[in-house]
Write a protein that holds these residues in place. Structure first.
Motif, PDB file in Angstrom:
ATOM      1  N   ALA A  10       0.443  -6.210 -10.274  1.00  0.00           N
ATOM      2  CA  ALA A  10       0.203  -7.026  -9.070  1.00  0.00           C
ATOM      3  C   ALA A  10       1.011  -6.538  -7.873  1.00  0.00           C
ATOM      4  N   THR A  11       2.075  -5.749  -8.106  1.00  0.00           N
ATOM      5  CA  THR A  11       2.885  -5.284  -6.971  1.00  0.00           C
ATOM      6  C   THR A  11       2.486  -3.879  -6.493  1.00  0.00           C
ATOM      7  N   SER A  12       1.591  -3.221  -7.215  1.00  0.00           N
ATOM      8  CA  SER A  12       1.237  -1.857  -6.803  1.00  0.00           C
ATOM      9  C   SER A  12       0.224  -1.867  -5.661  1.00  0.00           C
ATOM     10  N   PRO A  13       0.585  -1.289  -4.523  1.00  0.00           N
ATOM     11  CA  PRO A  13      -0.357  -1.248  -3.399  1.00  0.00           C
ATOM     12  C   PRO A  13      -1.526  -0.308  -3.666  1.00  0.00           C
ATOM     13  N   PHE A  14      -1.313   0.699  -4.521  1.00  0.00           N
ATOM     14  CA  PHE A  14      -2.407   1.620  -4.860  1.00  0.00           C
ATOM     15  C   PHE A  14      -3.444   0.879  -5.708  1.00  0.00           C
ATOM     16  N   VAL A  15      -2.966   0.058  -6.625  1.00  0.00           N
ATOM     17  CA  VAL A  15      -3.877  -0.787  -7.411  1.00  0.00           C
ATOM     18  C   VAL A  15      -4.569  -1.788  -6.491  1.00  0.00           C
ATOM     19  N   GLY A  54       1.259   9.548 -15.504  1.00  0.00           N
ATOM     20  CA  GLY A  54       1.986   8.323 -15.836  1.00  0.00           C
ATOM     21  C   GLY A  54       1.979   7.310 -14.708  1.00  0.00           C
ATOM     22  N   LYS A  55       0.899   7.290 -13.924  1.00  0.00           N
ATOM     23  CA  LYS A  55       0.849   6.402 -12.760  1.00  0.00           C
ATOM     24  C   LYS A  55      -0.380   5.501 -12.827  1.00  0.00           C
ATOM     25  N   ILE A  56      -0.250   4.372 -12.142  1.00  0.00           N
ATOM     26  CA  ILE A  56      -1.393   3.482 -11.956  1.00  0.00           C
ATOM     27  C   ILE A  56      -1.751   3.467 -10.466  1.00  0.00           C
ATOM     28  N   PRO A  57      -3.024   3.220 -10.157  1.00  0.00           N
ATOM     29  CA  PRO A  57      -4.116   2.818 -11.049  1.00  0.00           C
ATOM     30  C   PRO A  57      -4.709   3.982 -11.845  1.00  0.00           C
ATOM     31  N   TYR A  68      -8.493   8.773 -12.297  1.00  0.00           N
ATOM     32  CA  TYR A  68      -7.273   8.551 -11.518  1.00  0.00           C
ATOM     33  C   TYR A  68      -7.288   9.639 -10.472  1.00  0.00           C
ATOM     34  N   ASP A  69      -6.596   9.563  -9.299  1.00  0.00           N
ATOM     35  CA  ASP A  69      -5.766   8.447  -8.930  1.00  0.00           C
ATOM     36  C   ASP A  69      -6.570   7.452  -8.090  1.00  0.00           C
ATOM     37  N   SER A  70      -5.883   6.667  -7.219  1.00  0.00           N
ATOM     38  CA  SER A  70      -6.595   5.600  -6.511  1.00  0.00           C
ATOM     39  C   SER A  70      -7.735   6.143  -5.645  1.00  0.00           C
ATOM     40  N   ARG A  71      -7.565   7.310  -5.044  1.00  0.00           N
ATOM     41  CA  ARG A  71      -8.623   7.817  -4.157  1.00  0.00           C
ATOM     42  C   ARG A  71      -9.902   8.119  -4.934  1.00  0.00           C
ATOM     43  N   ARG A 114      11.602   2.725  -2.587  1.00  0.00           N
ATOM     44  CA  ARG A 114      11.809   1.615  -3.536  1.00  0.00           C
ATOM     45  C   ARG A 114      12.516   2.134  -4.800  1.00  0.00           C
ATOM     46  N   TYR A 115      12.029   3.245  -5.335  1.00  0.00           N
ATOM     47  CA  TYR A 115      12.644   3.771  -6.561  1.00  0.00           C
ATOM     48  C   TYR A 115      14.073   4.232  -6.300  1.00  0.00           C
ATOM     49  N   GLU A 116      14.282   4.870  -5.138  1.00  0.00           N
ATOM     50  CA  GLU A 116      15.612   5.386  -4.824  1.00  0.00           C
ATOM     51  C   GLU A 116      16.621   4.246  -4.645  1.00  0.00           C
ATOM     52  N   GLY A 168       0.960  -4.545   3.663  1.00  0.00           N
ATOM     53  CA  GLY A 168       1.313  -5.583   2.691  1.00  0.00           C
ATOM     54  C   GLY A 168       2.479  -5.147   1.812  1.00  0.00           C
ATOM     55  N   TYR A 169       2.489  -3.861   1.464  1.00  0.00           N
ATOM     56  CA  TYR A 169       3.584  -3.363   0.614  1.00  0.00           C
ATOM     57  C   TYR A 169       4.895  -3.280   1.396  1.00  0.00           C
ATOM     58  N   ILE A 170       4.824  -2.897   2.671  1.00  0.00           N
ATOM     59  CA  ILE A 170       6.043  -2.888   3.501  1.00  0.00           C
ATOM     60  C   ILE A 170       6.605  -4.310   3.578  1.00  0.00           C
ATOM     61  N   LEU A 172       6.320  -6.599   1.413  1.00  0.00           N
ATOM     62  CA  LEU A 172       6.869  -6.972   0.100  1.00  0.00           C
ATOM     63  C   LEU A 172       8.237  -6.326  -0.145  1.00  0.00           C
ATOM     64  N   ARG A 173       8.344  -5.035   0.110  1.00  0.00           N
ATOM     65  CA  ARG A 173       9.550  -4.288  -0.289  1.00  0.00           C
ATOM     66  C   ARG A 173      10.534  -4.032   0.835  1.00  0.00           C
ATOM     67  N   GLN A 174      10.047  -4.053   2.080  1.00  0.00           N
ATOM     68  CA  GLN A 174      10.942  -3.749   3.217  1.00  0.00           C
ATOM     69  C   GLN A 174      10.731  -4.738   4.344  1.00  0.00           C
TER      70      GLN A 174
HETATM   71  O1  99T Z   1       5.787   7.056 -10.675  1.00  0.00           O
HETATM   72  C1  99T Z   1       5.706   6.437 -11.758  1.00  0.00           C
HETATM   73  O2  99T Z   1       6.130   6.889 -12.837  1.00  0.00           O
HETATM   74  C2  99T Z   1       5.027   5.086 -11.791  1.00  0.00           C
HETATM   75  N1  99T Z   1       4.565   4.689 -10.511  1.00  0.00           N
HETATM   76  C3  99T Z   1       3.298   4.306 -10.275  1.00  0.00           C
HETATM   77  O3  99T Z   1       2.437   4.294 -11.127  1.00  0.00           O
HETATM   78  C4  99T Z   1       2.970   3.856  -8.852  1.00  0.00           C
HETATM   79  C5  99T Z   1       2.853   2.339  -8.855  1.00  0.00           C
HETATM   80  S1  99T Z   1       3.169   1.646  -7.277  1.00  0.00           S
HETATM   81  N2  99T Z   1       1.664   4.404  -8.516  1.00  0.00           N
HETATM   82  C6  99T Z   1       1.557   5.479  -7.745  1.00  0.00           C
HETATM   83  O4  99T Z   1       2.538   6.017  -7.208  1.00  0.00           O
HETATM   84  C7  99T Z   1       0.129   6.001  -7.587  1.00  0.00           C
HETATM   85  C8  99T Z   1       0.028   7.105  -6.533  1.00  0.00           C
HETATM   86  C9  99T Z   1      -1.272   7.903  -6.669  1.00  0.00           C
HETATM   87  N3  99T Z   1      -1.280   9.003  -5.732  1.00  0.00           N
HETATM   88  C10 99T Z   1      -2.528   7.032  -6.431  1.00  0.00           C
HETATM   89  O5  99T Z   1      -3.001   6.391  -7.368  1.00  0.00           O
HETATM   90  O6  99T Z   1      -3.045   7.046  -5.315  1.00  0.00           O
HETATM   91  C11 99T Z   1       4.401   0.463  -7.742  1.00  0.00           C
HETATM   92  C12 99T Z   1       5.240   0.030  -6.595  1.00  0.00           C
HETATM   93  C13 99T Z   1       6.029  -1.232  -6.864  1.00  0.00           C
HETATM   94  O7  99T Z   1       5.748  -1.978  -7.829  1.00  0.00           O
HETATM   95  O8  99T Z   1       6.928  -1.527  -6.040  1.00  0.00           O
END
Ligand code: 99T
Length: 206
Positions: A10-15, A54-57, A68-71, A114-116, A168-170, A172-174
């Protein structure tokens, strides 16, 4: 039973771009959501098996194949519905895809920040790198402001969905980025599109 399964958070903007498109194009009932929790330091084995990055969506189709990926997922789902495409035809196509690509790049920077800041121990953080990512994000939001009234006009197309999910993600996180004060036209545009049922139904948890 749904024919397709979307690896979801629910927090992933790509999803969110994908779920907004599902709402906008009437395909919500065709996709089951499989909720997963993951980060680069806490990967999810099922997601890794579905998408080596290893990424969603990631989207599993009825025949078991994976997208995959979102595009790619957005392109697939946009071609699957009967209504008008979310990418305009003709010369506007390239402007739409380019703005959508910038929104994705802004999201890449925001997710890296966010990760950093959230995952990496404080003593190992690299401030110059963080600042570089923040500047990418700032430049992108400044460009979104310029796009209001041109690429971002009446139609809620792929570029608009991508920019709306990035903002929306900005938020949420910033939230401290306080972009609305500096970009009033964008703030006004975003206030309008945020009221769409697709955006209201996919709001990240606060
Ligand atoms: O990087 C990882 O290992 C896990 N991260 C993800 O799966 C993030 C989730 S956003 N997804 C992407 O970075 C997808 C990017 C890809 N180019 C696409 O699908 O377009 C989670 C953010 C959060 O919860 O704050």
């Amino acid at each position: 039973m749904s024919a397709m399964t979307l690896f979801y958070s629910a927090t992933s903007p790509f999803v969110r771009k994908v779920t907004v498109l599902l709402h906008e194009t009437g395909q919500l009932a065709d996709v089951a959501l499989q909720e997963v929790a993951l980060s680069p330091t806490t990967p999810n084995a099922e997601v890794n098996a579905a998408n080596p990055a290893g990424k969603i969506p990631a989207l599993r189709l009825a025949d078991g194949s994976l997208l995959y990926d979102s595009r790619v997922i957005l392109d697939y789902l946009d071609q699957r519905h009967a209504g008008q495409s979310l990418v305009p035809a003709g010369p506007q196509r390239w402007a739409c895809l380019t703005l959508a690509a910038l929104a994705d790049a802004a999201l890449d920077a925001a997710v890296l920040i966010r990760y950093e800041t959230f995952l990496r121990p404080q003593d190992k953080r690299w401030n110059d790198w963080l600042q570089g990512q923040q500047e990418k994000l700032e430049r992108a939001v400044a460009r979104f402001e310029q796009a209001v009234g041109s690429e971002l006009a009446d139609s809620f197309d792929l570029a608009a969905i991508s920019v709306a999910c990035a903002l929306g993600y900005i938020d949420l996180r910033q939230p401290e980025m306080d972009w609305r004060q500096r970009y009033p036209q964008l703030a006004n545009w975003y206030a309008g599109v945020s009221q769409r049922p697709s955006m209201l139904a996919t709001q990240p948890p606060g």
